[in-house]
Design an enzyme around this catalytic site. Structure first.
Site, PDB file in Angstrom:
ATOM      1  N   ASN A 159       0.754  -1.337  -0.127  1.00  0.00           N
ATOM      2  CA  ASN A 159       0.039  -0.053  -0.080  1.00  0.00           C
ATOM      3  C   ASN A 159       0.904   1.005   0.039  1.00  0.00           C
ATOM      4  O   ASN A 159       1.473   1.577   1.159  1.00  0.00           O
ATOM      5  CB  ASN A 159      -0.992   0.041   1.162  1.00  0.00           C
ATOM      6  CG  ASN A 159      -1.755   1.059   1.572  1.00  0.00           C
ATOM      7  OD1 ASN A 159      -1.811   2.091   0.380  1.00  0.00           O
ATOM      8  ND2 ASN A 159      -2.287   1.292   2.583  1.00  0.00           N
TER       9      ASN A 159
ATOM     10  N   HIS B 252      -9.308   1.370   5.112  1.00  0.00           N
ATOM     11  CA  HIS B 252      -7.961   1.625   5.925  1.00  0.00           C
ATOM     12  C   HIS B 252      -8.102   2.766   7.198  1.00  0.00           C
ATOM     13  O   HIS B 252      -8.948   3.701   6.869  1.00  0.00           O
ATOM     14  CB  HIS B 252      -6.965   2.311   4.902  1.00  0.00           C
ATOM     15  CG  HIS B 252      -5.493   2.169   5.384  1.00  0.00           C
ATOM     16  ND1 HIS B 252      -5.152   3.067   6.242  1.00  0.00           N
ATOM     17  CD2 HIS B 252      -4.703   1.153   5.339  1.00  0.00           C
ATOM     18  CE1 HIS B 252      -3.715   2.571   6.568  1.00  0.00           C
ATOM     19  NE2 HIS B 252      -3.623   1.723   5.840  1.00  0.00           N
TER      20      HIS B 252
ATOM     21  N   GLU C  23      -6.304   4.990   7.883  1.00  0.00           N
ATOM     22  CA  GLU C  23      -6.299   6.409   7.460  1.00  0.00           C
ATOM     23  C   GLU C  23      -7.463   7.039   6.947  1.00  0.00           C
ATOM     24  O   GLU C  23      -7.712   8.250   7.143  1.00  0.00           O
ATOM     25  CB  GLU C  23      -4.931   6.353   6.617  1.00  0.00           C
ATOM     26  CG  GLU C  23      -3.643   6.388   7.363  1.00  0.00           C
ATOM     27  CD  GLU C  23      -2.689   5.795   6.637  1.00  0.00           C
ATOM     28  OE1 GLU C  23      -2.765   5.732   5.405  1.00  0.00           O
ATOM     29  OE2 GLU C  23      -1.507   5.109   7.329  1.00  0.00           O
TER      30      GLU C  23
ATOM     31  N   GLY D 114       3.099   2.423  10.695  1.00  0.00           N
ATOM     32  CA  GLY D 114       4.006   3.541  10.374  1.00  0.00           C
ATOM     33  C   GLY D 114       4.686   3.940  11.723  1.00  0.00           C
ATOM     34  O   GLY D 114       5.441   5.136  11.712  1.00  0.00           O
TER      35      GLY D 114
HETATM   36  P1  13P Z   1       3.575   0.618   7.538  1.00  0.00           P
HETATM   37  O1  13P Z   1       3.944  -0.860   7.098  1.00  0.00           O
HETATM   38  O2  13P Z   1       4.237   1.804   6.832  1.00  0.00           O
HETATM   39  O3  13P Z   1       3.207   0.448   8.866  1.00  0.00           O
HETATM   40  O4  13P Z   1       1.807   0.699   6.955  1.00  0.00           O
HETATM   41  C1  13P Z   1       1.005  -0.436   7.298  1.00  0.00           C
HETATM   42  C2  13P Z   1      -0.225   0.065   6.399  1.00  0.00           C
HETATM   43  O5  13P Z   1      -1.042   1.011   6.876  1.00  0.00           O
HETATM   44  C3  13P Z   1      -0.394  -0.725   5.223  1.00  0.00           C
HETATM   45  O6  13P Z   1      -1.951  -0.436   4.928  1.00  0.00           O
END
Ligand code: 13P
Length: 257
Positions: free
Chosen positions: A10, A95, A97, A173
């Site tokens: 992603n 997601h 986010e 993240g």
């Molecule tokens: P990271 O691998 O950067 O922690 O992100 C995970 C994510 O949100 C994948 O959709």
């Protein structure tokens, strides 16, 4: 029972259309040998036409990062599932986010999942709890609620095309992944058990469920060694060709055939 492992990168709001095409041009050769793993990249929607053209006829598949449930209409800034037909095999929905910044709701994730299925693609439905919910011991109930709402009215037949991604928000993240045992037990208790209640043993045992949240080559093997985890939804590490290829190779080595 065999669940084909699935690794999806992603990219979030990273890589221009040109960068995305260059990246997949390089990645596709590096992951070609790992037939036992399904793999896909999720570039920005702007890059989908170029990326899907570049990957035509290859086994590196394409995912969109979101889709609207209506086919067309007055929805500024949105892309419909219908418009993604032919450009992507998967669509990431729900997601964290999108839930946090775009006010995504469980009800809309459900409408979107139905639209994606109707358009012939496979939804990757993302769920996961916040740090506060995790610390309050609410993880299982919360994630069960998200999954039940997202799948409301989705038929047992269509479940064969649904992928679920368990992504604890506190692990995204942050460099702080869940332990593989924690992730495995939540996936078993909150997700497979819910599928068993909503559908049956067959669907609970055959639905593919990814883990996501700070997955990288250094911890991939641990996650892949867990019985309930069928792959990874990867943010940061998927932006690097070497890391992405390593993740696919590890999935193939640990889970393959
Ligand atoms: P990271 O691998 O950067 O922690 O992100 C995970 C994510 O949100 C994948 O959709």
């Amino acid at each position: 029972m065999h669940r084909m492992p699935i690794v999806v990168g992603n990219w979030k709001m990273n890589k221009s259309p040109r960068e995305a095409v260059d990246f997949v041009g390089e990645l596709v050769g590096r992951v070609r040998d790992f037939d036992s793993v399904e793999k896909a990249v999720a570039p920005t929607s702007l890059a989908l036409p170029g990326v899907s053209r570049t990957l035509q006829g290859t086994q590196l598949l394409v995912a969109a990062q979101n889709a609207h449930w209506e086919a067309a209409g007055a929805f500024t800034g949105q892309v419909s599932a219908d418009m993604l037909r032919g450009l992507a095999q998967f669509v990431i929905l729900g997601h964290s986010e999108a839930r946090a910044y775009l006010a995504e709701t469980d009800a809309n994730v459900n409408r979107k999942a139905k639209a994606v299925l109707a358009a012939g693609m496979q939804p990757i439905i993302a769920v996961g709890e916040s740090l506060a919910q995790n610390e309050a011991g609410e993880t299982i109930d919360f994630v069960r609620g998200q999954v039940s709402a997202a799948l409301d009215g989705i038929s047992a037949d269509d479940m064969a095309r649904v992928v679920i991604a368990y992504e604890p928000i506190w692990a995204i993240g942050t460099g702080k992944s869940a332990t593989s045992e924690q992730a495995d037990s939540t996936i078993g208790a909150a997700l497979r058990d819910t599928l068993r209640e909503l559908y049956d043993d067959n669907i609970a045992d055959n639905t593919r469920i990814q883990y996501g949240g700070s997955v990288k080559p250094g911890n991939m093997a641990e996650f892949m060694a867990q019985p309930n985890i069928d792959g990874a939804l990867v943010g940061g590490a998927s932006l690097n060709v070497h890391d992405f290829a390593a993740l696919v190779e590890i999935a193939a080595t640990v889970k393959g055939s």
